[in-house]
Design an enzyme around this catalytic site. Structure first.
Site, PDB file in Angstrom:
ATOM      1  N   THR A 139       0.824  -1.211   0.000  1.00 39.17           N
ATOM      2  CA  THR A 139       0.000   0.000   0.000  1.00 39.17           C
ATOM      3  C   THR A 139       0.853   1.254   0.000  1.00 39.17           C
ATOM      4  O   THR A 139       0.445   2.291  -0.514  1.00 39.17           O
ATOM      5  CB  THR A 139      -0.928  -0.026   1.238  1.00 39.17           C
ATOM      6  OG1 THR A 139      -1.870  -1.071   1.048  1.00 39.17           O
ATOM      7  CG2 THR A 139      -1.685   1.277   1.422  1.00 39.17           C
ATOM      8  N   THR A 178       1.729  -4.161   4.367  1.00 39.93           N
ATOM      9  CA  THR A 178       1.557  -4.443   5.802  1.00 39.93           C
ATOM     10  C   THR A 178       1.046  -5.861   6.055  1.00 39.93           C
ATOM     11  O   THR A 178       1.256  -6.413   7.136  1.00 39.93           O
ATOM     12  CB  THR A 178       0.542  -3.459   6.437  1.00 39.93           C
ATOM     13  OG1 THR A 178      -0.724  -3.614   5.791  1.00 39.93           O
ATOM     14  CG2 THR A 178       1.013  -2.025   6.344  1.00 39.93           C
ATOM     15  N   ASP A 179       0.368  -6.454   5.056  1.00 37.57           N
ATOM     16  CA  ASP A 179      -0.366  -7.695   5.345  1.00 37.57           C
ATOM     17  C   ASP A 179       0.508  -8.884   5.726  1.00 37.57           C
ATOM     18  O   ASP A 179       0.108  -9.705   6.558  1.00 37.57           O
ATOM     19  CB  ASP A 179      -1.262  -8.063   4.143  1.00 37.57           C
ATOM     20  CG  ASP A 179      -2.487  -7.161   4.069  1.00 37.57           C
ATOM     21  OD1 ASP A 179      -2.826  -6.530   5.094  1.00 37.57           O
ATOM     22  OD2 ASP A 179      -3.096  -7.071   2.994  1.00 37.57           O
ATOM     23  N   SER A 205       1.240  -7.460  -0.782  1.00 37.97           N
ATOM     24  CA  SER A 205       1.936  -8.482   0.023  1.00 37.97           C
ATOM     25  C   SER A 205       1.030  -9.636   0.443  1.00 37.97           C
ATOM     26  O   SER A 205       1.514 -10.634   0.964  1.00 37.97           O
ATOM     27  CB  SER A 205       2.651  -7.872   1.226  1.00 37.97           C
ATOM     28  OG  SER A 205       1.777  -7.653   2.296  1.00 37.97           O
TER      29      SER A 205
HETATM   30  C1  SIN Z   1      -0.191  -5.173   1.142  1.00 37.69           C
HETATM   31  O1  SIN Z   1       0.032  -5.794   2.178  1.00 37.69           O
HETATM   32  O2  SIN Z   1       0.583  -5.175   0.173  1.00 37.69           O
HETATM   33  C2  SIN Z   1      -1.456  -4.377   0.999  1.00 37.69           C
HETATM   34  C3  SIN Z   1      -1.932  -3.815   2.273  1.00 37.69           C
HETATM   35  C4  SIN Z   1      -0.981  -2.872   2.916  1.00 37.69           C
HETATM   36  O3  SIN Z   1       0.171  -2.691   2.555  1.00 37.69           O
HETATM   37  O4  SIN Z   1      -1.455  -2.233   3.906  1.00 37.69           O
END
Ligand code: SIN
Length: 316
Positions: free
Chosen positions: A12, A91-92, A58
């Site tokens: 993100t 973040t995932d 991710s």
């Molecule tokens: C991801 O994990 O690539 C999408 C969600 C995020 O980064 O918050």
């Protein structure tokens, strides 16, 4: 001046949408890591290099990206003129990559993962400040002789083996599973930490990430009515569709499991599947106790425990 290398993997933090006030409508992994750096005024004029290792949301992370990231990271950390490395990530699955790197990267130089909960086009985009902080942490850590892997989000430095996503939408989404951050940054990016070092495991040769076949390890939940049906199905499928090497149980409470699962998991062990126990509960983990039938995974999340079991099966 030594360089800080920034490896981009997507997420993100590199996401874009069309409406700055509808930050949930966006696509992850759209901007290059060079564009992310260019958008942060506080990084202008610094000795930075960017390398795009991958461009993924991710949720789709896997060994192909981990291998690419590992070999680039190894190459960059070996350079005399590099102080340390920042990795931009989604973040995932950040907690999985952070734990993997923690297990493989030694204490010689700092490696800092960072991410964002809002896309770059959002009115409350958090990526620029997180990226600026991550670079500052690499510089500060290098100056103090600190090495190892940490995550920097919202002004906190988290140990890689403890960090986890604890909220699905808040800007302040990460915590340490009940442990305090290693340090908190002030507005100038300075910090004090209680311990004189970051937790490290040791340097491992990255060629371990390139075996002919990665072990297959899956995660299984214990829950009301878990009668073992899924384990039986998995074992039957394994007969015709190839190997299953390990299972992580995301158990109830202190790693307990529905009595309906016990027989199936014992059968899995008898057939050569390694079974470890973690907990689906957010804090406390599962400590080893006398008489354990299935080994305990400590405070690792089920997803981190899966990485740990894969490394174990690879002989790391
Ligand atoms: C991801 O994990 O690539 C999408 C969600 C995020 O980064 O918050």
């Amino acid at each position: 001046m030594q360089n800080v290398v920034i490896l981009g993997t997507g997420g993100t933090i590199a996401g874009t949408g069309t409406d700055p006030d509808r930050s949930w409508q966006y696509r992850a992994a759209q901007l290059s890591v060079a564009q992310l750096v260019d958008a942060v005024p506080g990084l202008a004029g610094m000795a930075l290099e960017t390398i795009q290792v991958a461009q993924v949301d991710s949720k789709d992370m896997g060994w192909a990206v981990w291998r690419a990231l590992g070999s680039e990271l190894q190459r960059q950390l070996a350079r005399e003129d590099v102080a340390g490395v920042v990795i931009t990530h989604g973040t995932d699955t950040l907690e999985e990559t952070a734990y993997l790197l923690h297990r493989l990267v030694g204490a010689r130089k700092p490696v800092v993962l960072t991410a964002a909960m809002r896309p770059a086009t959002a009115s409350d985009a958090d990526g620029p400040a997180n990226l600026r902080d991550a670079v500052r942490v690499v510089q500060g850590a290098s100056h103090r002789g600190l090495g190892g892997v940490v995550a920097v989000m919202q002004g906190c430095i988290w140990a890689a083996e403890q960090v986890r996503k604890a909220h699905s939408s808040a800007l302040n989404a990460f915590d340490g599973g009940g442990h305090a951050p290693l340090a908190v940054l002030d507005e100038q990016g300075q910090w004090r930490q209680a311990a004189s070092s970051w937790p490290v495991c040791g340097d491992v040769d990255w060629s371990v990430l390139s075996p002919a076949r990665c072990p297959r390890v899956e995660i299984l939940y214990s829950h009301a009515d878990a009668d073992g049906w899924l384990v039986e199905a998995v074992l039957a499928y394994r007969e015709s569709h190839g190997p299953l090497d390990g299972l992580i149980l995301a158990g109830t409470g202190h790693g307990t499991l529905h009595k309906g699962l016990e027989g199936g998991l014992s059968k899995a062990v008898a057939r050569g599947v390694t079974v470890w126990r973690s907990s689906r509960v957010a804090r406390g983990g599962v400590a080893s106790r006398e008489g354990d039938v299935f080994p305990a995974c400590g405070e690792l999340t089920p997803a981190q425990a899966r990485v740990a079991l894969m490394l174990y099966l690879m002989g790391v």
